[in-house]
Design a protein around this motif. Structure first.
Motif, PDB file in Angstrom:
ATOM      1  N   GLU A   1      -4.082  13.814  17.327  1.00 52.58           N
ATOM      2  CA  GLU A   1      -3.313  13.874  16.071  1.00 52.58           C
ATOM      3  C   GLU A   1      -4.227  13.544  14.898  1.00 52.58           C
ATOM      4  OE1 GLU A   1       0.925  12.309  17.954  1.00 52.58           O
ATOM      5  OE2 GLU A   1      -0.510  10.928  17.043  1.00 52.58           O
ATOM      6  N   GLU A   2      -4.045  14.269  13.831  1.00 54.39           N
ATOM      7  CA  GLU A   2      -4.840  14.015  12.627  1.00 54.39           C
ATOM      8  C   GLU A   2      -4.440  12.653  12.065  1.00 54.39           C
ATOM      9  OE1 GLU A   2      -5.753  16.377   8.427  1.00 54.39           O
ATOM     10  OE2 GLU A   2      -4.175  17.044   9.810  1.00 54.39           O
ATOM     11  N   GLN A   3      -5.413  11.787  11.877  1.00 53.47           N
ATOM     12  CA  GLN A   3      -5.092  10.461  11.349  1.00 53.47           C
ATOM     13  C   GLN A   3      -4.900  10.558   9.844  1.00 53.47           C
ATOM     14  OE1 GLN A   3      -8.487   8.173  12.876  1.00 53.47           O
ATOM     15  NE2 GLN A   3      -7.036   6.893  14.009  1.00 53.47           N
ATOM     16  N   GLN A   4      -3.801   9.975   9.349  1.00 53.78           N
ATOM     17  CA  GLN A   4      -3.579   9.897   7.916  1.00 53.78           C
ATOM     18  C   GLN A   4      -4.308   8.657   7.396  1.00 53.78           C
ATOM     19  OE1 GLN A   4      -1.676  12.471   6.447  1.00 53.78           O
ATOM     20  NE2 GLN A   4      -2.060  13.185   8.542  1.00 53.78           N
ATOM     21  N   LYS A   5      -4.702   8.691   6.122  1.00 55.93           N
ATOM     22  CA  LYS A   5      -5.419   7.537   5.553  1.00 55.93           C
ATOM     23  C   LYS A   5      -4.596   6.263   5.742  1.00 55.93           C
ATOM     24  CE  LYS A   5      -8.059   9.982   1.998  1.00 55.93           C
ATOM     25  NZ  LYS A   5      -8.037  10.358   0.565  1.00 55.93           N
ATOM     26  N   LEU A   6      -3.293   6.352   5.524  1.00 56.80           N
ATOM     27  CA  LEU A   6      -2.450   5.153   5.639  1.00 56.80           C
ATOM     28  C   LEU A   6      -2.333   4.685   7.092  1.00 56.80           C
ATOM     29  CD1 LEU A   6       0.356   5.580   2.969  1.00 56.80           C
ATOM     30  CD2 LEU A   6      -1.114   3.604   3.277  1.00 56.80           C
ATOM     31  N   ASP A   7      -2.470   5.618   8.050  1.00 57.80           N
ATOM     32  CA  ASP A   7      -2.520   5.208   9.467  1.00 57.80           C
ATOM     33  C   ASP A   7      -3.684   4.240   9.666  1.00 57.80           C
ATOM     34  OD1 ASP A   7      -1.705   8.509  10.806  1.00 57.80           O
ATOM     35  OD2 ASP A   7      -0.480   6.678  10.815  1.00 57.80           O
ATOM     36  N   VAL A   8      -4.827   4.638   9.094  1.00 54.61           N
ATOM     37  CA  VAL A   8      -6.058   3.851   9.266  1.00 54.61           C
ATOM     38  C   VAL A   8      -5.949   2.525   8.508  1.00 54.61           C
ATOM     39  CG1 VAL A   8      -8.550   3.850   8.875  1.00 54.61           C
ATOM     40  CG2 VAL A   8      -7.394   5.955   9.597  1.00 54.61           C
ATOM     41  N   VAL A   9      -5.406   2.583   7.288  1.00 62.16           N
ATOM     42  CA  VAL A   9      -5.230   1.360   6.492  1.00 62.16           C
ATOM     43  C   VAL A   9      -4.342   0.369   7.254  1.00 62.16           C
ATOM     44  CG1 VAL A   9      -4.114   0.424   4.416  1.00 62.16           C
ATOM     45  CG2 VAL A   9      -5.554   2.477   4.248  1.00 62.16           C
ATOM     46  N   ALA A  10      -3.222   0.866   7.768  1.00 61.98           N
ATOM     47  CA  ALA A  10      -2.295  -0.019   8.488  1.00 61.98           C
ATOM     48  C   ALA A  10      -2.945  -0.580   9.753  1.00 61.98           C
ATOM     49  CB  ALA A  10      -1.025   0.753   8.844  1.00 61.98           C
ATOM     50  N   ASN A  11      -3.707   0.265  10.438  1.00 62.36           N
ATOM     51  CA  ASN A  11      -4.375  -0.190  11.664  1.00 62.36           C
ATOM     52  C   ASN A  11      -5.341  -1.329  11.354  1.00 62.36           C
ATOM     53  OD1 ASN A  11      -4.905   0.064  14.504  1.00 62.36           O
ATOM     54  ND2 ASN A  11      -6.871   0.976  13.963  1.00 62.36           N
ATOM     55  N   VAL A  12      -6.095  -1.192  10.276  1.00 66.35           N
ATOM     56  CA  VAL A  12      -7.050  -2.243   9.883  1.00 66.35           C
ATOM     57  C   VAL A  12      -6.295  -3.514   9.473  1.00 66.35           C
ATOM     58  CG1 VAL A  12      -8.740  -2.912   8.128  1.00 66.35           C
ATOM     59  CG2 VAL A  12      -8.841  -0.622   9.171  1.00 66.35           C
ATOM     60  N   ARG A  13      -5.228  -3.350   8.699  1.00 67.10           N
ATOM     61  CA  ARG A  13      -4.497  -4.526   8.193  1.00 67.10           C
ATOM     62  C   ARG A  13      -3.892  -5.347   9.336  1.00 67.10           C
ATOM     63  NH1 ARG A  13      -6.190  -5.920   3.324  1.00 67.10           N
ATOM     64  NH2 ARG A  13      -6.156  -4.201   1.827  1.00 67.10           N
ATOM     65  N   PHE A  14      -3.265  -4.680  10.302  1.00 66.78           N
ATOM     66  CA  PHE A  14      -2.633  -5.432  11.397  1.00 66.78           C
ATOM     67  C   PHE A  14      -3.690  -6.032  12.329  1.00 66.78           C
ATOM     68  CE2 PHE A  14       1.820  -5.246  10.820  1.00 66.78           C
ATOM     69  CZ  PHE A  14       2.069  -4.110  10.060  1.00 66.78           C
ATOM     70  N   THR A  15      -4.719  -5.259  12.642  1.00 69.78           N
ATOM     71  CA  THR A  15      -5.749  -5.784  13.549  1.00 69.78           C
ATOM     72  C   THR A  15      -6.460  -6.971  12.921  1.00 69.78           C
ATOM     73  OG1 THR A  15      -6.014  -3.504  14.299  1.00 69.78           O
ATOM     74  CG2 THR A  15      -7.685  -5.078  15.014  1.00 69.78           C
ATOM     75  N   ARG A  16      -6.724  -6.868  11.613  1.00 68.53           N
ATOM     76  CA  ARG A  16      -7.416  -7.968  10.920  1.00 68.53           C
ATOM     77  C   ARG A  16      -6.532  -9.219  10.914  1.00 68.53           C
ATOM     78  NH1 ARG A  16      -9.239  -6.280   5.159  1.00 68.53           N
ATOM     79  NH2 ARG A  16     -10.780  -4.956   6.228  1.00 68.53           N
ATOM     80  N   ALA A  17      -5.245  -9.047  10.606  1.00 66.57           N
ATOM     81  CA  ALA A  17      -4.347 -10.210  10.546  1.00 66.57           C
ATOM     82  C   ALA A  17      -4.235 -10.874  11.918  1.00 66.57           C
ATOM     83  CB  ALA A  17      -2.967  -9.766  10.061  1.00 66.57           C
TER      84      ALA A  17
ATOM     85  N   GLU B   1       0.842  -1.207   0.000  1.00 61.29           N
ATOM     86  CA  GLU B   1       0.000   0.000   0.000  1.00 61.29           C
ATOM     87  C   GLU B   1       0.877   1.257   0.000  1.00 61.29           C
ATOM     88  OE1 GLU B   1      -3.642  -2.259   0.286  1.00 61.29           O
ATOM     89  OE2 GLU B   1      -3.214  -0.174  -0.246  1.00 61.29           O
ATOM     90  N   ILE B   2       1.962   1.223   0.803  1.00 58.00           N
ATOM     91  CA  ILE B   2       2.841   2.400   0.899  1.00 58.00           C
ATOM     92  C   ILE B   2       3.551   2.631  -0.432  1.00 58.00           C
ATOM     93  CG2 ILE B   2       4.961   3.274   1.979  1.00 58.00           C
ATOM     94  CD1 ILE B   2       4.049   1.797   4.547  1.00 58.00           C
ATOM     95  N   SER B   3       4.040   1.536  -1.024  1.00 60.07           N
ATOM     96  CA  SER B   3       4.861   1.688  -2.243  1.00 60.07           C
ATOM     97  C   SER B   3       4.026   2.214  -3.407  1.00 60.07           C
ATOM     98  CB  SER B   3       5.484   0.346  -2.625  1.00 60.07           C
ATOM     99  OG  SER B   3       4.455  -0.566  -2.965  1.00 60.07           O
ATOM    100  N   ARG B   4       2.700   2.008  -3.343  1.00 61.42           N
ATOM    101  CA  ARG B   4       1.907   2.523  -4.467  1.00 61.42           C
ATOM    102  C   ARG B   4       0.975   3.638  -4.011  1.00 61.42           C
ATOM    103  NH1 ARG B   4      -2.749  -0.590  -4.382  1.00 61.42           N
ATOM    104  NH2 ARG B   4      -3.215  -0.432  -6.594  1.00 61.42           N
ATOM    105  N   ALA B   5       1.298   4.226  -2.855  1.00 56.48           N
ATOM    106  CA  ALA B   5       0.409   5.250  -2.270  1.00 56.48           C
ATOM    107  C   ALA B   5       0.133   6.398  -3.235  1.00 56.48           C
ATOM    108  CB  ALA B   5       1.016   5.785  -0.982  1.00 56.48           C
ATOM    109  N   GLY B   6       1.152   6.827  -3.952  1.00 57.47           N
ATOM    110  CA  GLY B   6       0.975   7.989  -4.846  1.00 57.47           C
ATOM    111  C   GLY B   6       0.040   7.683  -6.007  1.00 57.47           C
ATOM    112  N   LEU B   7      -0.182   6.394  -6.261  1.00 57.91           N
ATOM    113  CA  LEU B   7      -1.023   5.997  -7.409  1.00 57.91           C
ATOM    114  C   LEU B   7      -2.437   5.663  -6.965  1.00 57.91           C
ATOM    115  CD1 LEU B   7       1.608   3.597  -9.021  1.00 57.91           C
ATOM    116  CD2 LEU B   7       1.142   6.013  -9.624  1.00 57.91           C
ATOM    117  N   SER B   8      -2.644   5.532  -5.691  1.00 60.53           N
ATOM    118  CA  SER B   8      -3.986   5.169  -5.217  1.00 60.53           C
ATOM    119  C   SER B   8      -4.412   6.196  -4.175  1.00 60.53           C
ATOM    120  CB  SER B   8      -3.941   3.777  -4.586  1.00 60.53           C
ATOM    121  OG  SER B   8      -3.026   3.797  -3.511  1.00 60.53           O
ATOM    122  N   ASP B   9      -5.655   6.247  -3.873  1.00 60.51           N
ATOM    123  CA  ASP B   9      -6.186   7.319  -3.018  1.00 60.51           C
ATOM    124  C   ASP B   9      -5.958   7.038  -1.537  1.00 60.51           C
ATOM    125  OD1 ASP B   9      -9.465   8.506  -2.069  1.00 60.51           O
ATOM    126  OD2 ASP B   9      -7.474   9.499  -2.064  1.00 60.51           O
ATOM    127  N   VAL B  10      -4.670   6.768  -1.137  1.00 61.92           N
ATOM    128  CA  VAL B  10      -4.445   6.521   0.298  1.00 61.92           C
ATOM    129  C   VAL B  10      -3.508   7.571   0.903  1.00 61.92           C
ATOM    130  CG1 VAL B  10      -4.914   4.035   0.346  1.00 61.92           C
ATOM    131  CG2 VAL B  10      -2.611   4.863  -0.250  1.00 61.92           C
TER     132      VAL B  10
END
Ligand code: FBP
Length: 338
Positions: free
Chosen positions: A77-93, A56-65
């Protein structure tokens, strides 16, 4: 039946690719006679989520994250979209892996109860560290701590299961999303680093039994803080400069820590007149890196005592932190004790 032994060596034809993280975890499991594979599973879950986050990070500039998620976390602190994406990915795993009963996350106000009656472990995690660097393509990271719960499995999650001292970690580590993606972890028998081979989707052992030099030529601090910190720290930094030390500051704790681990150095995030406990969070930033630091021969202090000896009082508490080469940290403690 006639058989033949397996001939390993095929010269350069099939060069060895190295030890995968999975095989390494399995081989180390034998170090723990009563190991049941649960901790190994959690490490695999974290590795899987970090591969997805790395993509997700490596293609962040190409996708809406990129950019803000439009919400603030409990620390304001203002949450960044990738903060939320990472939080979901680790919690889900960690949920799907089935070995964890509760998660403490920088992005969640309260402890996440995974409703898992057989989960024996608690994970504290900073899903994406270095938020200020997310959208500017500078190295960022993930930091994790693993604890065994104190109360019986299946019973309600209690404070004692979560607010444990860093010295009680059974494993800890970080993932660095830099020029390459690396995972460094320890289960208390030294620390090892693995580099992600994206084309094979595998982490391979690249930094076995890592060691931090006892001294170093790097100091890492946000110089903008200097008007607001204890003057003894300023004289300590002057001392470092006179010894020829250079300033290096990426502004991502994981990246700054990793560089200093390899080269020798000290990272300082002191208390300031505005933030009497500094900025770095104890439960999901300081404790894990302090565990690794000590496993590689370094040290981590809040200025007077080991970070790992701090008794946590709340989930998101902050602590001053001085972490890195052993002699540099003890030099700092001496300077602060004057
Ligand atoms: P988060 O990004 O996870 O909130 O972490 C804190 C952090 O970004 C560290 O990674 C970094 O070392 C520090 O804050 C930078 O702080 P500052 O911007 O004050 O220098």
């Amino acid at each position: 039946m006639k058989t033949q032994p397996y001939k390993q060596d095929t010269g350069k034809l099939a060069y060895k690719v190295g030890v995968t993280l999975d095989r390494f975890i399995k081989s180390k499991q034998q170090d723990f006679p009563f190991a049941t594979g649960e901790l190994s599973q959690i490490l695999r879950d974290i590795a899987l989520a970090s591969k997805i986050v790395s993509r997700e990070i490596s293609r962040a500039g190409l996708s809406d994250v990129t950019g803000s998620f439009g919400q603030t976390n409990i620390q304001g602190e203002e949450q960044q979209k990738l903060d939320v994406v990472a939080n979901v990915r680790f919690t889900r795993a960690l949920t799907k892996g089935g070995e964890v009963c509760a998660v403490v996350s920088e992005e969640e106000d309260l402890v996440i109860d995974l409703q898992n009656s057989k989960g024996k472990y608690v994970v504290a995690i900073d899903p994406l560290d270095g938020s200020s660097n997310i959208d500017v393509n500078v190295s960022i990271g993930t930091i994790f701590s693993i604890y065994r719960r104190k109360t019986p499995t299946g019973s309600p999650i209690q404070e004692q299961d979560v607010l444990q001292k860093g010295s009680e970690q059974v494993a800890a580590g970080y993932v660095l999303y830099g020029s390459s993606t690396m995972l460094v972890y320890s289960t208390g028998n030294g620390a090892n680093g693995f580099t992600y081979e994206r084309s094979l989707g595998e982490f391979f052992l690249s930094h076995p039994q890592m060691q931090m030099p006892a001294d170093g030529g790097i100091y890492t601090i946000n110089e903008g803080l200097t008007p607001y910190i204890n003057p003894n720290i300023l004289s300590y930094l002057e001392g470092c400069k006179r010894k020829g030390a250079s300033a290096r500051y990426i502004g991502s704790l994981v990246a700054d820590f990793h560089r200093n681990l390899l080269k020798g150095g000290i990272y300082l995030y002191p208390a300031t007149s505005q933030a009497p406990n500094g900025k770095i969070r104890l439960m999901y930033e300081a404790n894990a890196l302090a565990f690794i630091a000590e496993q590689v021969g370094g040290a981590a202090s809040d200025g007077t005592k080991r970070i790992l000896d701090i008794v946590p009082e709340n989930l998101h508490q902050r602590t001053p932190i001085y972490i890195g080469s052993k002699n540099m940290v003890s030099g700092l403690e001496k300077a602060l004790s004057v």
